[in-house]
Design a protein around this motif. Sequence first.
Motif, PDB file in Angstrom:
ATOM      1  N   ASN A 111       0.825  -1.208   0.000  1.00 14.36           N
ATOM      2  CA  ASN A 111       0.000   0.000   0.000  1.00 14.36           C
ATOM      3  C   ASN A 111       0.862   1.262   0.000  1.00 14.36           C
ATOM      4  N   LYS A 112       2.010   1.219   0.647  1.00 10.12           N
ATOM      5  CA  LYS A 112       2.887   2.392   0.706  1.00 10.12           C
ATOM      6  C   LYS A 112       3.418   2.765  -0.681  1.00 10.12           C
ATOM      7  N   LYS A 113       3.852   1.746  -1.426  1.00  8.46           N
ATOM      8  CA  LYS A 113       4.392   1.998  -2.752  1.00  8.46           C
ATOM      9  C   LYS A 113       3.285   2.446  -3.716  1.00  8.46           C
ATOM     10  N   ALA A 114       2.089   1.869  -3.572  1.00  8.95           N
ATOM     11  CA  ALA A 114       0.971   2.268  -4.434  1.00  8.95           C
ATOM     12  C   ALA A 114       0.596   3.728  -4.181  1.00  8.95           C
ATOM     13  N   LYS A 115       0.654   4.159  -2.916  1.00 12.21           N
ATOM     14  CA  LYS A 115       0.363   5.565  -2.613  1.00 12.21           C
ATOM     15  C   LYS A 115       1.427   6.485  -3.210  1.00 12.21           C
ATOM     16  N   GLU A 116       2.705   6.064  -3.150  1.00 15.41           N
ATOM     17  CA  GLU A 116       3.788   6.859  -3.734  1.00 15.41           C
ATOM     18  C   GLU A 116       3.601   7.026  -5.236  1.00 15.41           C
ATOM     19  N   LEU A 117       3.238   5.929  -5.914  1.00 17.72           N
ATOM     20  CA  LEU A 117       3.075   5.964  -7.364  1.00 17.72           C
ATOM     21  C   LEU A 117       1.737   6.567  -7.782  1.00 17.72           C
ATOM     22  N   GLY A 118       0.803   6.656  -6.833  1.00 15.67           N
ATOM     23  CA  GLY A 118      -0.494   7.240  -7.129  1.00 15.67           C
ATOM     24  C   GLY A 118      -1.380   6.359  -7.987  1.00 15.67           C
ATOM     25  N   ILE A 119      -1.340   5.045  -7.732  1.00 16.67           N
ATOM     26  CA  ILE A 119      -2.177   4.114  -8.496  1.00 16.67           C
ATOM     27  C   ILE A 119      -2.997   3.251  -7.565  1.00 16.67           C
ATOM     28  N   GLY A 120      -4.076   2.718  -8.077  1.00 18.87           N
ATOM     29  CA  GLY A 120      -4.941   1.821  -7.324  1.00 18.87           C
ATOM     30  C   GLY A 120      -4.816   0.407  -7.875  1.00 18.87           C
ATOM     31  N   GLY A 121      -5.695  -0.459  -7.408  1.00 20.43           N
ATOM     32  CA  GLY A 121      -5.659  -1.836  -7.859  1.00 20.43           C
ATOM     33  C   GLY A 121      -6.688  -2.677  -7.126  1.00 20.43           C
ATOM     34  N   ARG A 122      -6.331  -3.917  -6.883  1.00 21.15           N
ATOM     35  CA  ARG A 122      -7.199  -4.844  -6.153  1.00 21.15           C
ATOM     36  C   ARG A 122      -6.498  -5.300  -4.878  1.00 21.15           C
ATOM     37  N   LEU A 123      -7.242  -5.306  -3.770  1.00 21.66           N
ATOM     38  CA  LEU A 123      -6.681  -5.733  -2.492  1.00 21.66           C
ATOM     39  C   LEU A 123      -6.518  -7.243  -2.488  1.00 21.66           C
ATOM     40  N   LEU A 124      -5.337  -7.718  -2.087  1.00 18.68           N
ATOM     41  CA  LEU A 124      -5.065  -9.150  -2.045  1.00 18.68           C
ATOM     42  C   LEU A 124      -4.966  -9.674  -0.609  1.00 18.68           C
TER      43      LEU A 124
END
Length: 128
Positions: A111-124
Motif C-alpha cells: 500500500n505504501k508503494k501504491a500511494k507513492e506511485l499514485g495508483i490503485g488496484g485490487r486488495l489481495l
Amino acid sequence: MSDLVSNLMSTIKNNEVIGRKECIIYPTSKLCAEILKIMQEEGYIGEFEHIDDGKGGKFRITLMGRINNCGVIRPRFPVKKKEIVEWEKKILPAKDMGIIIISTSRGVMTNKKAKELGIGGRLLAFVY
C-alpha cells in the motif's frame, strides 16, 4: 484447492502461531511468489525457495516469528488511489503498522508503494 493465496497466508499464520521456524507450502503460483517477495522485503519472513517436484511445486519458507496476523482480503475489492488510506484504517491495527498487498497494473506491491506511485488496484492480503 481453489485459492492458493488463502492457503499461503493461512499456512504461514498457523506455523507462526505454533512457533515453527520453517514451513512448506504447496501448490505454488507466480502470484504467491510475488507476495512472498514483498513479505521478505518488508522483513516478515526470511529466505524462501521454490522446489520443483513435477506436480505443482512447493515453497520452503523460513519464518522469523515477526507476523502477528496475516490473511487474504475477500472479496478482492477494487481500490482507488484515494481510498487506500481508508482501507488501511479498516484492515490494519494502527497507523504505519503492517502492510496491505495490492495487485496493480504495475505489478504486486504494498500500500505504501501504491500511494507513492499514485495508483490503485485490487486488495489481495494484509500482514502485520
